[in-house]
Design a protein around this motif. Structure first.
Motif, PDB file in Angstrom:
ATOM      1  N   ASN A 230      40.843  18.114  58.823  1.00  0.00           N
ATOM      2  CA  ASN A 230      40.728  17.569  60.178  1.00  0.00           C
ATOM      3  C   ASN A 230      41.515  18.395  61.190  1.00  0.00           C
ATOM      4  OD1 ASN A 230      39.031  15.409  59.505  1.00  0.00           O
ATOM      5  ND2 ASN A 230      40.766  14.124  58.893  1.00  0.00           N
ATOM      6  N   ALA A 231      42.717  18.864  60.793  1.00  0.00           N
ATOM      7  CA  ALA A 231      43.532  19.691  61.692  1.00  0.00           C
ATOM      8  C   ALA A 231      42.832  21.017  61.973  1.00  0.00           C
ATOM      9  CB  ALA A 231      44.908  19.931  61.079  1.00  0.00           C
ATOM     10  N   LEU A 232      42.243  21.605  60.925  1.00  0.00           N
ATOM     11  CA  LEU A 232      41.518  22.866  61.107  1.00  0.00           C
ATOM     12  C   LEU A 232      40.293  22.670  61.999  1.00  0.00           C
ATOM     13  CD1 LEU A 232      41.177  25.862  60.389  1.00  0.00           C
ATOM     14  CD2 LEU A 232      39.938  25.143  58.324  1.00  0.00           C
ATOM     15  N   LYS A 233      39.599  21.568  61.810  1.00  0.00           N
ATOM     16  CA  LYS A 233      38.425  21.288  62.638  1.00  0.00           C
ATOM     17  C   LYS A 233      38.822  21.178  64.120  1.00  0.00           C
ATOM     18  CE  LYS A 233      34.786  17.824  63.401  1.00  0.00           C
ATOM     19  NZ  LYS A 233      35.150  17.602  64.806  1.00  0.00           N
ATOM     20  N   SER A 234      39.941  20.536  64.406  1.00  0.00           N
ATOM     21  CA  SER A 234      40.393  20.388  65.795  1.00  0.00           C
ATOM     22  C   SER A 234      40.652  21.740  66.431  1.00  0.00           C
ATOM     23  CB  SER A 234      41.671  19.533  65.836  1.00  0.00           C
ATOM     24  OG  SER A 234      41.432  18.243  65.339  1.00  0.00           O
ATOM     25  N   GLU A 235      41.232  22.672  65.667  1.00  0.00           N
ATOM     26  CA  GLU A 235      41.495  24.002  66.196  1.00  0.00           C
ATOM     27  C   GLU A 235      40.205  24.776  66.428  1.00  0.00           C
ATOM     28  OE1 GLU A 235      44.301  25.227  67.216  1.00  0.00           O
ATOM     29  OE2 GLU A 235      45.482  23.481  66.619  1.00  0.00           O
ATOM     30  N   ILE A 236      39.273  24.643  65.500  1.00  0.00           N
ATOM     31  CA  ILE A 236      37.998  25.370  65.634  1.00  0.00           C
ATOM     32  C   ILE A 236      37.188  24.839  66.804  1.00  0.00           C
ATOM     33  CG2 ILE A 236      35.767  25.764  64.490  1.00  0.00           C
ATOM     34  CD1 ILE A 236      37.272  25.985  61.854  1.00  0.00           C
ATOM     35  N   ASP A 237      37.237  23.520  67.027  1.00  0.00           N
ATOM     36  CA  ASP A 237      36.502  22.933  68.159  1.00  0.00           C
ATOM     37  C   ASP A 237      36.892  23.589  69.484  1.00  0.00           C
ATOM     38  OD1 ASP A 237      34.954  21.151  66.720  1.00  0.00           O
ATOM     39  OD2 ASP A 237      36.425  19.524  66.824  1.00  0.00           O
ATOM     40  N   LYS A 238      38.128  24.068  69.581  1.00  0.00           N
ATOM     41  CA  LYS A 238      38.605  24.664  70.833  1.00  0.00           C
ATOM     42  C   LYS A 238      37.935  26.002  71.142  1.00  0.00           C
ATOM     43  CE  LYS A 238      43.179  22.549  70.226  1.00  0.00           C
ATOM     44  NZ  LYS A 238      44.627  22.821  69.998  1.00  0.00           N
ATOM     45  N   VAL A 239      37.456  26.712  70.113  1.00  0.00           N
ATOM     46  CA  VAL A 239      36.878  28.046  70.346  1.00  0.00           C
ATOM     47  C   VAL A 239      35.347  28.051  70.298  1.00  0.00           C
ATOM     48  CG1 VAL A 239      38.940  29.135  69.387  1.00  0.00           C
ATOM     49  CG2 VAL A 239      36.967  28.715  67.896  1.00  0.00           C
ATOM     50  N   LEU A 240      34.737  26.899  70.002  1.00  0.00           N
ATOM     51  CA  LEU A 240      33.273  26.851  69.902  1.00  0.00           C
ATOM     52  C   LEU A 240      32.630  26.838  71.283  1.00  0.00           C
ATOM     53  CD1 LEU A 240      32.626  24.284  67.014  1.00  0.00           C
ATOM     54  CD2 LEU A 240      32.681  26.778  66.901  1.00  0.00           C
ATOM     55  N   PRO A 241      31.514  27.537  71.461  1.00  0.00           N
ATOM     56  CA  PRO A 241      30.793  27.475  72.743  1.00  0.00           C
ATOM     57  C   PRO A 241      30.226  26.080  72.958  1.00  0.00           C
ATOM     58  CG  PRO A 241      29.525  28.686  71.100  1.00  0.00           C
ATOM     59  CD  PRO A 241      30.885  28.440  70.508  1.00  0.00           C
ATOM     60  N   LYS A 242      30.341  25.559  74.168  1.00  0.00           N
ATOM     61  CA  LYS A 242      29.877  24.210  74.466  1.00  0.00           C
ATOM     62  C   LYS A 242      28.363  24.106  74.283  1.00  0.00           C
ATOM     63  CE  LYS A 242      33.566  23.112  77.744  1.00  0.00           C
ATOM     64  NZ  LYS A 242      33.874  22.721  79.132  1.00  0.00           N
ATOM     65  N   ASP A 243      27.915  22.992  73.703  1.00  0.00           N
ATOM     66  CA  ASP A 243      26.493  22.658  73.513  1.00  0.00           C
ATOM     67  C   ASP A 243      25.742  23.678  72.664  1.00  0.00           C
ATOM     68  OD1 ASP A 243      26.871  20.438  75.163  1.00  0.00           O
ATOM     69  OD2 ASP A 243      26.477  21.645  76.968  1.00  0.00           O
ATOM     70  N   ALA A 244      26.443  24.525  71.918  1.00  0.00           N
ATOM     71  CA  ALA A 244      25.751  25.526  71.100  1.00  0.00           C
ATOM     72  C   ALA A 244      26.044  25.367  69.615  1.00  0.00           C
ATOM     73  CB  ALA A 244      26.129  26.937  71.556  1.00  0.00           C
ATOM     74  N   ALA A 245      27.280  24.997  69.291  1.00  0.00           N
ATOM     75  CA  ALA A 245      27.660  24.880  67.879  1.00  0.00           C
ATOM     76  C   ALA A 245      28.576  23.680  67.696  1.00  0.00           C
ATOM     77  CB  ALA A 245      28.357  26.160  67.417  1.00  0.00           C
ATOM     78  N   GLU A 246      28.649  23.205  66.456  1.00  0.00           N
ATOM     79  CA  GLU A 246      29.507  22.074  66.147  1.00  0.00           C
ATOM     80  C   GLU A 246      30.174  22.290  64.796  1.00  0.00           C
ATOM     81  OE1 GLU A 246      27.133  18.575  65.983  1.00  0.00           O
ATOM     82  OE2 GLU A 246      25.644  19.447  64.639  1.00  0.00           O
ATOM     83  N   ALA A 247      31.377  21.731  64.644  1.00  0.00           N
ATOM     84  CA  ALA A 247      32.135  21.890  63.406  1.00  0.00           C
ATOM     85  C   ALA A 247      32.131  20.579  62.620  1.00  0.00           C
ATOM     86  CB  ALA A 247      33.564  22.315  63.711  1.00  0.00           C
ATOM     87  N   THR A 248      32.045  20.698  61.306  1.00  0.00           N
ATOM     88  CA  THR A 248      32.057  19.540  60.411  1.00  0.00           C
ATOM     89  C   THR A 248      32.963  19.849  59.229  1.00  0.00           C
ATOM     90  OG1 THR A 248      29.729  19.169  60.986  1.00  0.00           O
ATOM     91  CG2 THR A 248      30.611  17.895  59.154  1.00  0.00           C
ATOM     92  N   THR A 249      33.756  18.872  58.814  1.00  0.00           N
ATOM     93  CA  THR A 249      34.631  19.107  57.665  1.00  0.00           C
ATOM     94  C   THR A 249      33.819  19.205  56.382  1.00  0.00           C
ATOM     95  OG1 THR A 249      34.976  16.750  57.252  1.00  0.00           O
ATOM     96  CG2 THR A 249      36.505  17.825  58.775  1.00  0.00           C
ATOM     97  N   GLY A 250      34.379  19.940  55.409  1.00  0.00           N
ATOM     98  CA  GLY A 250      33.702  20.073  54.123  1.00  0.00           C
ATOM     99  C   GLY A 250      33.528  18.737  53.429  1.00  0.00           C
ATOM    100  N   LYS A 251      34.532  17.846  53.593  1.00  0.00           N
ATOM    101  CA  LYS A 251      34.440  16.524  52.989  1.00  0.00           C
ATOM    102  C   LYS A 251      33.274  15.743  53.581  1.00  0.00           C
ATOM    103  CE  LYS A 251      37.104  12.332  52.019  1.00  0.00           C
ATOM    104  NZ  LYS A 251      35.974  11.443  52.365  1.00  0.00           N
TER     105      LYS A 251
END
Length: 846
Positions: A230-251
């Motif tokens: 969850n902590a890693l996902k929060s960090e990755i969300d900050k660098v993702l282009p808006k409305d283009a990609a989304e992050a999901t945890t492996g779990k």
């Protein structure tokens, strides 16, 4: 009373054995189904979760966007190397991997496809700083480098006999490629574990092959030690282009995959449990019949208990205790047998090529609990009515056997209820045939009709069995006695025949439906398609237009028409256009035109199916505006209206008109005519002309019909196997009834022996009685099955215009013969027992 009940169970071991077997078979089916589906589901879930062991966070393109490089998508990929580098550098990230995947057909050494359709996949070998991909450890050889090399999973390589250094034929979108096998790797990929194949290319090659130049389908990020998903996902969300990609945890991905697998298994579980229910439903007749006869045989014993002070409730409870003991024994043995069935079904799947991932046999606490409850509850419910009926008999009347004959009032009530159920059920089925979606109404009506006929079976038994009298007379005294015995106790005869009736109703109905659907499919393929062959991708995905060009260049080919689909908008609503080669289309199809004709299918001229024409109000000569895939507008003119079907339907336009507006030209299939028509030589010529491509399927009309109906045939064969359980239970019912009937008639059989009927005559009498009862159930079952098959066909004809009712007289005769065989086999032991009775001891018996 409890001790009395236990003594009665032990005193009637042989009589109760059939009941135990009937319940055991049903419980075995239920527990086997639960064990099998739980085992398969857990194996697939464990296998799929292994694929996420190295994925803590996955970056994916938003589902609302078109895939990179796909028709309608942007020219630049959403997930590129720049985003990959950003994801790898966020706080808490240990590494990032870019993945690419798509369909890849691998040919064996004979040139045939390894695996099936979507289970044959391809991907990229993403080399890290050390030059290795942790997901795919190499068993032998090295990672692929360059456009002409690839690596293959060990399971597929071993199956095909490939070794490092071999040249392997493969295909991605149609054209055949020859690649050098540089490495063989091991993997926990769920698709491979389930019998699929996986080919790996270097990343640039995979991106080019799977239409993602410079891009990835997914970016997988591994967390550094001490960093949560969850902590890693929060960090990755900050660098993702808006409305283009989304992050999901492996779990989350693993959980979603597990839910999807469980949902898929639910359908199989439901289907299998339906037939387990049918087996139990048939078993109820036997259980109720058994306890009815056991209670009847012990009427004086129960009356004596009442006379010495036992209450009605105690008598009923005594019978229910017997049923509980019998049900518990049957449930435990059935559960044990079910575990074996579950293991056997898994082994059967592996033997048919549907490889299942390794995993333990799963016997959950819920499976144990359900099995025990089903066995005990079904038996107790079936025994409750006989026990209650026995308790209501006055002791004096029971001792004088005044109770034996059912009252006129009870018969009238039973027949009235049966007639109401049957009438309501038949009306429901008939009403459903005229509805657009009458499945639920028809199912309810069929159930009511089946119950109604079951209730009316005692009434029907006398006239129907009387029809067999002329035949039975040919067997002399034995035949006459057999007929009288069959109608002496209509309720017992009805309960026995009903068990067989239910099984044959379902088998006959399914056979009628399957045969009629097959006929409709054959008719559709024959009438609308005149092409000698149809070429398509083995996985039904779009086909490269190069295939049609290659076919058009073959000397033996006389006509070619690619069939392609393109989205458009007509009157502001989405509408798909079907592109064909206007010049050759008429030579390859035979459309049934209701208005106008094919004419010159070029330029802006089109033909439309009758459903679309009716919806839009079009006639030959109608002109309508269209917005093509690229946004440009045009006008099309209707030249004819044809009857559409599952193979050819919609708005058909010339490819020369359609292609300039398509962002990416792909074909769904290619229709072909050859000089010599359909023959093994012609087909082999086309296969060779296409380079023996493993990704391509060359099919004639027979192949097309068989591929469509294959699912029906597979389902029908499975259902035959499942319904065999109900027939086995029915056989036990006939044996049970005859054995108890012989016991009841011991005095009568002894007297017949005393006045001159020999043992052969006794055996013949019992066998003929069994045969008549079985044929009675068979006739009822086949009659109901044909009716249900016809009714279901009326529903199917709404979606399959070429549907035609077919009555498989050969199979119907076989089913009737099966009913007769059931009667003959079921009578072997009771007939032998009757013939071996000591006449003097039998006459003295009470």
């Amino acid at each position: 009373m409890f001790r009395t009940a236990l003594r009665n169970v032990l005193a009637h071991k042989a009589r109760l054995l059939m009941t135990v077997l009937a319940v055991m078979l049903g419980v075995a089916f239920v527990s086997g189904t639960l064990v099998f589906t739980s085992t398969i589901s857990d194996a697939y879930q464990a296998s799929s979760q292994k694929g996420y062991d190295n994925v803590d966070v996955a970056v994916q393109q938003r589902s609302s966007d078109s895939p990179s490089g796909a028709p309608g998508g942007d020219s630049k990929p959403k997930l590129d190397q720049k985003l990959l580098d950003k994801a790898a550098q966020v706080p808490g990230a240990a590494s990032a991997t870019g993945t690419v995947s798509g369909f890849t057909a691998i040919a064996d050494k004979k040139g045939e496809l390894l695996g099936n359709g979507f289970s044959t996949t391809g991907g990229n070998y993403f080399a890290g700083k050390d030059g290795k991909d942790a997901r795919y450890p190499m068993r032998s050889g090295a990672a692929p480098k360059g456009p002409h090399e690839f690596a293959l999973d060990a399971h597929t390589a071993d199956k095909a006999g490939y070794k490092v250094g071999d040249t392997v034929r493969l295909s991605v979108d149609g054209p055949v490629r020859e690649q050098k096998l540089t490495g063989i790797f091991t993997t926990d990929d769920g698709t491979v574990a389930a019998g699929g194949s996986l080919a790996l290319f270097d990343t640039p090659t995979a991106q080019k092959l799977f239409a993602m130049p410079g891009g990835f389908s997914e970016i997988d990020v591994k967390a550094a030690p001490g960093t949560s998903q969850n902590a890693l996902k929060s960090e990755i969300d900050k660098v993702l282009p808006k409305d283009a990609a989304e992050a999901t945890t492996g779990k989350q991905l693993a959980d979603d995959q597990a839910k999807m697998i469980a949902k898929k298994m639910d359908g199989m579980k439901t289907g299998l449990l339906v037939f387990a229910g049918i087996a139990l439903f048939v078993g109820v007749f036997i259980i109720a019949n058994t306890f009815t006869m056991l209670v009847a045989q012990r009427t004086k014993e129960l009356a004596l208990l009442r006379a010495v002070g036992a209450s009605r409730r105690q008598v009923t409870r005594s019978v229910l205790i017997e049923a509980t003991v019998v049900g518990a024994i049957a449930a435990v043995t059935g559960m044990a047998a079910g575990i074996g069935i579950g293991a056997g079904l898994r082994a059967l799947m592996n033997s048919t090529g549907a490889t299942v991932p390794d995993g333990p046999l799963v016997v959950s606490p819920s499976t144990v609990l359900i099995s025990l409850l089903v066995g005990i509850v079904i038996t107790v419910l079936a025994a409750w009515l006989p026990g209650r009926r026995a308790a209501k008999i006055p002791p004096v009347a029971a001792m004088n056997s005044v109770h034996a004959t059912a009252t006129t009032k009870s018969l009238v009530v039973r027949n009235t209820i049966g007639a109401l159920f049957a009438g309501a059920g038949a009306a429901g089925v008939l009403v459903a045939t005229g509805m657009s979606d009458g499945k639920a109404v028809m199912g309810g009506g069929a159930f009511l009709l089946l119950i109604g006929v079951f209730i009316l079976t005692p009434l029907l038994s006398r006239p129907l069995i009387a029809l067999a009298a002329p035949v039975l007379r040919a067997f002399g005294i034995s035949g006459g006695l057999a007929r009288q015995n069959a109608v002496r106790n209509p309720r017992r005869t009805a309960a026995t025949a009903s068990a067989l009736m239910v099984g044959l109703t379902l088998i006959t109905g399914l056979t009628v439906i399957a045969g009629s659907v097959q006929k409709g499919i054959d008719k559709m393929a024959t009438e609308s398609l005149t092409a000698d062959y149809v070429v398509s991708m083995a996985n039904s995905l779009p086909l490269s237009p190069d295939v049609a060009k290659k076919l058009d260049g073959l000397d033996e080919v006389t006509a070619v028409s690619p069939l392609r689909m393109s989205p458009s908008r007509i009157d502001g609503t989405p509408q798909s256009l079907t592109g064909v080669n206007g010049k050759d289309f008429g030579k390859l199809t035979k459309l049934d035109f209701t208005k106008g004709g094919l004419g010159d299918l070029q330029g802006g001229r089109v033909v439309v199916d009758d459903a679309t024409a009716k919806e839009k109000g079009w006639q030959p000569g109608s002109r309508f505006p269209v917005t093509f895939e690229d946004g440009k507008k045009g006008t099309l003119t209707v030249s004819g209206v044809y009857q559409g079907n599952q193979m050819i339907h919609g708005i058909i336009v010339d490819n020369a008109t359609l292609a300039p507006h398509q962002k990416q030209v792909t074909d769904r299939q290619v229709m072909v005519n050859t000089k010599d028509g359909t023959s093994d030589a012609a087909k082999e010529s086309l296969v060779k002309g296409l380079g023996k491509n493993p990704a391509l399927a060359v099919s004639d009309k027979k192949d097309i019909s068989e591929s469509i109906s294959q699912a029906f045939s597979l389902m029908l064969n499975m259902l035959y196997g499942l319904l065999a359980m109900a027939v086995i239970v029915a056989v036990l019912g006939v044996i049970n009834t005859l054995a108890m009937s012989v016991f009841e008639r011991s005095q009568e059989i002894g007297m017949l022996r005393a006045i001159g009927l020999d043992r052969r005559g006794i055996k013949r009498m019992v066998r003929l009685e069994s045969l008549v009862i079985s044929l009675f159930g068979g006739v009822l079952g086949i009659g109901l099955g044909v009716f249900f098959g016809w009714a279901a066909g009326e529903l199917i004809s709404g979606s399959l215009a070429t549907y035609e009712l077919v009555l498989p007289w050969g199979r119907i005769g076989l089913f009737l013969g099966l009913a007769a065989l059931v009667g003959v086999l079921a009578a072997l032991w009771p007939a032998r027992r009757a013939a071996r009775l000591n006449m003097l001891a039998a006459i003295k018996a009470e």
